[in-house]
Every structure is written in structure tokens, then in C-alpha cells.
Design a protein around this motif. Structure first.
Motif, PDB file in Angstrom:
ATOM      1  N   HIS A 105      31.532  34.986  27.596  1.00  0.00           N
ATOM      2  CA  HIS A 105      32.868  35.259  27.060  1.00  0.00           C
ATOM      3  C   HIS A 105      33.878  34.311  27.700  1.00  0.00           C
ATOM      4  N   PRO A 106      35.018  34.079  27.039  1.00  0.00           N
ATOM      5  CA  PRO A 106      35.966  33.072  27.517  1.00  0.00           C
ATOM      6  C   PRO A 106      37.082  33.641  28.393  1.00  0.00           C
ATOM      7  N   HIS A 107      37.636  32.761  29.230  1.00  0.00           N
ATOM      8  CA  HIS A 107      38.858  33.034  29.990  1.00  0.00           C
ATOM      9  C   HIS A 107      39.678  31.749  30.046  1.00  0.00           C
ATOM     10  N   ASP A 108      40.992  31.894  30.223  1.00  0.00           N
ATOM     11  CA  ASP A 108      41.821  30.728  30.523  1.00  0.00           C
ATOM     12  C   ASP A 108      43.046  31.183  31.307  1.00  0.00           C
ATOM     13  N   ASN A 109      43.568  30.269  32.115  1.00  0.00           N
ATOM     14  CA  ASN A 109      44.808  30.473  32.876  1.00  0.00           C
ATOM     15  C   ASN A 109      44.845  31.821  33.597  1.00  0.00           C
ATOM     16  N   MET A 110      43.791  32.081  34.349  1.00  0.00           N
ATOM     17  CA  MET A 110      43.721  33.268  35.199  1.00  0.00           C
ATOM     18  C   MET A 110      42.863  32.932  36.409  1.00  0.00           C
ATOM     19  N   GLU A 111      43.244  33.470  37.565  1.00  0.00           N
ATOM     20  CA  GLU A 111      42.410  33.360  38.758  1.00  0.00           C
ATOM     21  C   GLU A 111      41.564  34.631  38.840  1.00  0.00           C
ATOM     22  N   ILE A 112      40.251  34.490  38.844  1.00  0.00           N
ATOM     23  CA  ILE A 112      39.342  35.624  38.727  1.00  0.00           C
ATOM     24  C   ILE A 112      38.493  35.717  39.994  1.00  0.00           C
ATOM     25  N   ILE A 113      38.542  36.871  40.630  1.00  0.00           N
ATOM     26  CA  ILE A 113      37.832  37.097  41.896  1.00  0.00           C
ATOM     27  C   ILE A 113      36.850  38.244  41.707  1.00  0.00           C
ATOM     28  N   SER A 114      35.626  38.063  42.168  1.00  0.00           N
ATOM     29  CA  SER A 114      34.618  39.119  42.127  1.00  0.00           C
ATOM     30  C   SER A 114      34.172  39.428  43.549  1.00  0.00           C
ATOM     31  N   ILE A 115      34.173  40.718  43.877  1.00  0.00           N
ATOM     32  CA  ILE A 115      33.733  41.168  45.203  1.00  0.00           C
ATOM     33  C   ILE A 115      32.627  42.198  44.998  1.00  0.00           C
ATOM     34  N   PRO A 116      31.352  41.824  45.196  1.00  0.00           N
ATOM     35  CA  PRO A 116      30.250  42.768  45.020  1.00  0.00           C
ATOM     36  C   PRO A 116      30.240  43.808  46.140  1.00  0.00           C
ATOM     37  N   LEU A 117      29.987  45.051  45.753  1.00  0.00           N
ATOM     38  CA  LEU A 117      29.935  46.148  46.720  1.00  0.00           C
ATOM     39  C   LEU A 117      28.509  46.671  46.896  1.00  0.00           C
ATOM     40  N   GLU A 118      27.681  46.494  45.878  1.00  0.00           N
ATOM     41  CA  GLU A 118      26.317  47.020  45.917  1.00  0.00           C
ATOM     42  C   GLU A 118      25.489  46.288  44.858  1.00  0.00           C
ATOM     43  N   GLY A 119      24.290  45.858  45.211  1.00  0.00           N
ATOM     44  CA  GLY A 119      23.418  45.185  44.258  1.00  0.00           C
ATOM     45  C   GLY A 119      23.732  43.708  44.113  1.00  0.00           C
ATOM     46  N   ASP A 120      23.032  43.045  43.176  1.00  0.00           N
ATOM     47  CA  ASP A 120      23.148  41.605  42.956  1.00  0.00           C
ATOM     48  C   ASP A 120      23.613  41.335  41.534  1.00  0.00           C
ATOM     49  N   TYR A 162      47.462  36.284  38.066  1.00  0.00           N
ATOM     50  CA  TYR A 162      48.141  35.203  37.367  1.00  0.00           C
ATOM     51  C   TYR A 162      48.224  33.988  38.300  1.00  0.00           C
ATOM     52  N   PRO A 163      47.974  32.779  37.788  1.00  0.00           N
ATOM     53  CA  PRO A 163      48.043  31.583  38.633  1.00  0.00           C
ATOM     54  C   PRO A 163      49.472  31.092  38.804  1.00  0.00           C
ATOM     55  N   ASN A 164      49.678  30.224  39.801  1.00  0.00           N
ATOM     56  CA  ASN A 164      50.991  29.597  39.954  1.00  0.00           C
ATOM     57  C   ASN A 164      51.041  28.206  39.306  1.00  0.00           C
ATOM     58  N   GLN A 165      49.914  27.806  38.710  1.00  0.00           N
ATOM     59  CA  GLN A 165      49.853  26.568  37.934  1.00  0.00           C
ATOM     60  C   GLN A 165      49.028  26.847  36.683  1.00  0.00           C
ATOM     61  N   ARG A 166      49.521  26.403  35.539  1.00  0.00           N
ATOM     62  CA  ARG A 166      48.778  26.594  34.287  1.00  0.00           C
ATOM     63  C   ARG A 166      47.960  25.351  33.960  1.00  0.00           C
ATOM     64  N   ASN A 167      46.895  25.575  33.216  1.00  0.00           N
ATOM     65  CA  ASN A 167      46.064  24.501  32.672  1.00  0.00           C
ATOM     66  C   ASN A 167      45.472  23.576  33.732  1.00  0.00           C
ATOM     67  N   SER A 224      38.778  29.683  38.924  1.00  0.00           N
ATOM     68  CA  SER A 224      40.033  29.316  38.276  1.00  0.00           C
ATOM     69  C   SER A 224      39.706  28.975  36.833  1.00  0.00           C
ATOM     70  N   ALA A 225      40.166  29.818  35.905  1.00  0.00           N
ATOM     71  CA  ALA A 225      39.813  29.601  34.503  1.00  0.00           C
ATOM     72  C   ALA A 225      40.570  28.412  33.905  1.00  0.00           C
ATOM     73  N   GLY A 226      41.826  28.216  34.342  1.00  0.00           N
ATOM     74  CA  GLY A 226      42.580  27.030  33.946  1.00  0.00           C
ATOM     75  C   GLY A 226      42.577  26.769  32.457  1.00  0.00           C
ATOM     76  N   THR A 227      42.159  25.549  32.072  1.00  0.00           N
ATOM     77  CA  THR A 227      42.190  25.130  30.673  1.00  0.00           C
ATOM     78  C   THR A 227      41.156  25.848  29.815  1.00  0.00           C
ATOM     79  N   GLY A 228      40.248  26.587  30.454  1.00  0.00           N
ATOM     80  CA  GLY A 228      39.316  27.402  29.687  1.00  0.00           C
ATOM     81  C   GLY A 228      37.871  27.267  30.137  1.00  0.00           C
TER      82      GLY A 228
END
Length: 238
Positions: free
Chosen positions: A59-74, A122-127, A96-100
Motif C-alpha cells: 500500500h502507498p504512503h507519501d509525505n509522512m514520517e512513519i515509525i514502527s516499534i515492535p512489542l512482541e513477535g516478528d 507530519y514531516p517538517n519538509q515535504r516531498n 520517510s515516505a516523502g515523494t511516495g
């Protein structure tokens, strides 16, 4: 005087898709609450459980900072930048999804579920040019102290993102107290309790409760039981 907002665990949005059980701290998907859109630059905090052998297709993303923190499992990650990786408890992933970009996340284990936090800022810089980063943390570095796991600085501890944000994890024994200083004027902190009970400036938080606090230079956090928690220090205006 410090401003605060208290979010009890049971007030979060909830979505059950059979293979995915998700609790939303902020509006997401079919959950919409006009008063729970974001906390400053923090747009999404999803508390996800993925069944064995299941996951999120490409699935797609753009212009977002995405963080994943696993708590259990892989959790296996694949993306359109040709990254393939597995993240597990003790790791942190930043994208950093940035331009996509496109990516997928799967639990390849056939008999164990995966629990992880999915966080969007939300990022402080787009694209910007899309990027991916993943590190393994030393769990001992959060025992009775704060472990920085994210910052805006590539040379600082943890992963980095395109935002003036700092994340810290703590795993405290009962009775442990620490003073936290907010990193930047205009930032606030969204504190999320993973397990146990803590107090922040007199407010008691139990497992999966959260407290947003801003218009202050800092606060005191005390573990009133053995507890684990995440502090997300983010700009309130962006």
C-alpha cells in the motif's frame, strides 16, 4: 502553566478486522473523532495486533514520517526501495515516505501473533527523497532511565526523521522517578504507557493510558508499579 489532555485506554478507537486488532489513539480509518485528530505533529498512534501468517499488503504512503516499534513477535517489511527486513521487539524502524513509497508488513510466523505500535508524524519538509532506517536497541539502556530512540539528528542516538521530534522509552522498576526536559520550545510530549502504572505531575496513568502535556519546560514521571512507557516529544505547531 502546563496544559494537559488525558486519554484513557478505553476511549481509543477500535477496529477488528479478524486478522488485525487495532486501537487508535487518534482518528484513523473508520474511526473518526473531531477532538482526537492529532497531538501536534503526532498524527497516528495505532496499537496493532496481527494474527499469525497475516499482514498488510502492499500500500502507498507519501509525505509522512512513519515509525514502527515492535512489542512482541516478528514483522517482515518490504518496500518499493527494495528493502526487505524483519523487525522484532527491541528494534525500531523509521520510514520517510516523502515523494511516495509502497510497502507491506507481514507476520510470517505461523503460530505467533505480532504486536507493534504504528506511529505517523507530519514531516517538517515535504516531498523529500523516501528513506528507510532500522536499528536494534540495547534494552538494558532503558532500565530505570530514559533511552532515546528517535531524534531529528542522524548523528544522535536512535533513528532519525524529518521532524523536530524526540522519542524515549523507559522500563522502570516501581518507585523510580525521572525529570524530563522538553527538547525544544513549542514542543509537547505525548506519554503512552505500555504496561504498569506511572504518575506524571500528579496524574495517574495505567496500561495503554496516555497524557499529552505542553506549555511547560518539563515534568516528572514516577513509576508507581513496574512500568514501561514511551515519551513522544513533538512540535505542537508545524
Amino acid at each position: 502553566m502546563a496544559q494537559t489532555i488525558f486519554h484513557k485506554a478505553e476511549t481509543r478507537g477500535h477496529a477488528s478486522h479478524g486478522w488485525l486488532n487495532s486501537h487508535h489513539s487518534f482518528s484513523f480509518g473508520t474511526y473518526y473523532n473531531a477532538e482526537r485528530m492529532n497531538f501536534g505533529a503526532l498524527r497516528v498512534l495505532n496499537d496493532d495486533t496481527v494474527d499469525a501468517g497475516m499482514g498488510f499488503g502492499k500500500h502507498p504512503h507519501d509525505n509522512m514520517e512513519i515509525i514502527s516499534i515492535p512489542l512482541e513477535g516478528d514483522l517482515e517489511h518490504k518496500d518499493s526501495m527494495n528493502n526487505t527486513a524483519v523487525i522484532k521487539n527491541g528494534d525500531i524502524q523509521a520510514m520517510s515516505a516523502g515523494t511516495g513509497i509502497y510497502h507491506s508488513e507481514y507476520n510470517q510466523d505461523k503460530d505467533k501473533r505480532v504486536k507493534f505500535l504504528q506511529i505517523w508524524l507530519y514531516p517538517n519538509q515535504r516531498n523529500v527523497e523516501p528513506r528507510y532506517d532500522q536499528i536494534t536497541l540495547n534494552l538494558a539502556d532503558r532500565h530505570n532511565k530514559l533511552q532515546q530512540v528517535l531524534s531529528p539528528n542522524p548523528d544522535d542516538a536512535g533513528v532519525w526523521i524529518h521532524q523536530d521530534a524526540w522519542f524515549n522509552l523507559g522500563k522502570f522498576d516501581k518507585g523510580t522517578t525521572v525529570d524530563y526536559s522538553i527538547h525544544k520550545a513549542g514542543n509537547g510530549v505525548y506519554a503512552f504507557v505500555l504496561s504498569g502504572q506511572v504518575q506524571i505531575n500528579g496524574q495517574t496513568l495505567n496500561t495503554r493510558d496516555a497524557l499529552g502535556i505542553w506549555d511547560t519546560e518539563g515534568f516528572t514521571i514516577t513509576a508507581t508499579s513496574d512500568a514501561e512507557f514511551l515519551l513522544m516529544d513533538v512540535p505542537m505547531e508545524f
